[in-house]
Design an enzyme around this catalytic site. Structure first.
Site, PDB file in Angstrom:
ATOM      1  N   ASN A 188      39.653  44.915  31.130  1.00  6.07           N
ATOM      2  CA  ASN A 188      40.000  43.786  30.262  1.00  6.07           C
ATOM      3  C   ASN A 188      38.749  42.927  30.099  1.00  6.07           C
ATOM      4  OD1 ASN A 188      41.045  41.534  29.020  1.00  6.07           O
ATOM      5  ND2 ASN A 188      42.360  40.908  30.739  1.00  6.07           N
ATOM      6  N   LYS A 191      38.324  40.448  28.241  1.00  2.00           N
ATOM      7  CA  LYS A 191      38.662  39.042  27.939  1.00  2.00           C
ATOM      8  C   LYS A 191      37.786  38.532  26.780  1.00  2.00           C
ATOM      9  CE  LYS A 191      40.323  38.492  32.623  1.00  2.00           C
ATOM     10  NZ  LYS A 191      40.612  37.615  33.725  1.00  2.00           N
ATOM     11  N   HIS A 237      49.565  38.415  29.859  1.00  2.00           N
ATOM     12  CA  HIS A 237      48.509  38.064  30.820  1.00  2.00           C
ATOM     13  C   HIS A 237      48.626  36.579  31.170  1.00  2.00           C
ATOM     14  CE1 HIS A 237      44.627  37.335  32.626  1.00  2.00           C
ATOM     15  NE2 HIS A 237      44.514  38.641  32.794  1.00  2.00           N
ATOM     16  N   GLU A 241      46.542  34.358  31.537  1.00  2.00           N
ATOM     17  CA  GLU A 241      45.717  33.453  30.718  1.00  2.00           C
ATOM     18  C   GLU A 241      46.427  33.124  29.399  1.00  2.00           C
ATOM     19  OE1 GLU A 241      42.128  35.754  31.070  1.00  2.00           O
ATOM     20  OE2 GLU A 241      42.055  35.190  33.178  1.00  2.00           O
ATOM     21  N   GLU A 280      49.593  41.224  38.895  1.00  2.00           N
ATOM     22  CA  GLU A 280      48.385  40.393  38.950  1.00  2.00           C
ATOM     23  C   GLU A 280      48.720  39.016  39.511  1.00  2.00           C
ATOM     24  OE1 GLU A 280      45.091  41.831  36.199  1.00  2.00           O
ATOM     25  OE2 GLU A 280      46.186  40.263  35.162  1.00  2.00           O
ATOM     26  N   GLY A 335      40.006  36.402  38.972  1.00  2.00           N
ATOM     27  CA  GLY A 335      38.709  35.730  38.822  1.00  2.00           C
ATOM     28  C   GLY A 335      38.303  34.882  40.014  1.00  2.00           C
ATOM     29  N   SER A 386      40.554  40.218  40.883  1.00  2.00           N
ATOM     30  CA  SER A 386      39.335  40.339  41.694  1.00  2.00           C
ATOM     31  C   SER A 386      39.117  41.749  42.233  1.00  2.00           C
ATOM     32  CB  SER A 386      39.354  39.312  42.835  1.00  2.00           C
ATOM     33  OG  SER A 386      39.302  38.012  42.297  1.00  2.00           O
TER      34      SER A 386
HETATM   35  P1  PGA Z   1      39.430  39.782  37.368  1.00  2.00           P
HETATM   36  O1  PGA Z   1      40.504  39.733  36.168  1.00  2.00           O
HETATM   37  O2  PGA Z   1      39.265  41.247  37.731  1.00  2.00           O
HETATM   38  O3  PGA Z   1      38.179  39.199  36.776  1.00  2.00           O
HETATM   39  O4  PGA Z   1      39.999  39.012  38.496  1.00  2.00           O
HETATM   40  C1  PGA Z   1      41.622  40.563  36.176  1.00  2.00           C
HETATM   41  C2  PGA Z   1      42.523  40.241  35.004  1.00  2.00           C
HETATM   42  O5  PGA Z   1      42.647  39.071  34.646  1.00  2.00           O
HETATM   43  O6  PGA Z   1      43.116  41.143  34.420  1.00  2.00           O
END
Ligand code: PGA
Length: 254
Positions: free
Chosen positions: A9, A11, A97, A99, A166, A172, A204
């Site tokens: 992803n 983003k 997601h 976010e 998740e 992150g 992460s």
């Molecule tokens: P990250 O993001 O690996 O940077 O923690 C994962 C995600 O949001 O899908």
């Protein structure tokens, strides 16, 4: 056996040049990673470009996914992309997601409609769910959420679905969930899914911790954010997933 899936992803990252380098780099190596499936999820503005490099149906194990979409086929929805548009360039779509839900305020009824739109257009949703805070009693809540999101889905649709566990606090943060805890959650979620549904872990993930998740029986792959933006760690995560299948098959033969 469920085919492991490693999804990247990106983003709201990458320039067009970065997108080329990443997609081409993964494409070059994908043919040697024949036991897994890889899905690249670029920002929507690069979807067409990445789809030119990785056309739908062209590679058995390398696919393109959108990071989001709206649920209507077309209309006055400024800034959105539709499932019809996504279907012409991608096979997967990330839905729900954190976010999207936290920053852009997407609520459950909208997510239910997005899931329906994805299924109806033959897209495979990568449905994200996870608890907000570490240690909060989450499993019951997540099962409840999943039941709600899948209330209209048929068994065949649930088999096709990919669920990404998740934990929001892990995304992150540099601190992933404990692999055995993620396995516990995945096993609980599987009770309302099917034996064929793939469940990913995300939050992460790095090339150091990936094997710890990949060896869990109910975790069928990873949703990778930050580490999918650099070719080397992303490809080494993909290679670890491929090797895990090979060693599992070898053990079964012995
Ligand atoms: P990250 O993001 O690996 O940077 O923690 C994962 C995600 O949001 O899908």
């Amino acid at each position: 056996m469920r085919t492991p899936l490693i999804a990247g992803n990106w983003k709201m990252n990458t320039t067009l040049a970065d997108a080329h380098v990443l997609a081409n780099g993964v494409k070059t190596h994908a043919e040697h990673l024949e036991h897994i499936e890889i899905v690249l999820c670029p920002p929507s503005i690069w979807l067409t470009e990445v789809a030119h490099m990785i056309p739908s149906g062209h590679f058995r194990n390398l696919k393109v996914g959108a990071q989001n979409m709206y649920c209507a086929d077309s209309g006055a929805f400024t800034g959105e992309i539709s499932p019809v548009m996504v279907k012409s360039v991608a096979e997967y779509v990330i839905i729900g997601h954190s976010e999207r839900t936290h920053i852009f305020g997407e609520k459950l009824p909208l997510l239910v409609n997005k899931m329906r739109a994805a299924f109806d257009h033959g897209l495979t949703p990568i449905l994200c769910i996870g608890e907000d805070t570490k240690g909060s009693e989450s499993k019951r809540h997540l099962v409840h959420l999943l039941n709600h999101l899948l209330v209209e889905a048929s068994v065949a649709e649930i088999e096709r679905l990919v669920v990404a566990y998740e934990p929001v606090w892990a995304i992150g943060s540099g601190t992933p969930a404990a692999p055995d805890y993620a396995e516990e959650v995945a096993a609980t979620l599987r009770q309302v899914l099917t034996a064929k549904t793939r469940i990913l872990y995300g939050g992460s993930v790095s090339d150091e911790n990936a094997p710890l998740f990949l060896r869990q029986p109910n975790i069928d792959g990873l949703l990778v954010g930050g580490m999918s933006l650099t070719l080397k760690p992303f490809l080494s995560i993909c290679k670890m997933a491929d090797d895990a299948v090979i060693s599992h098959k070898t053990k079964q033969r012995l």
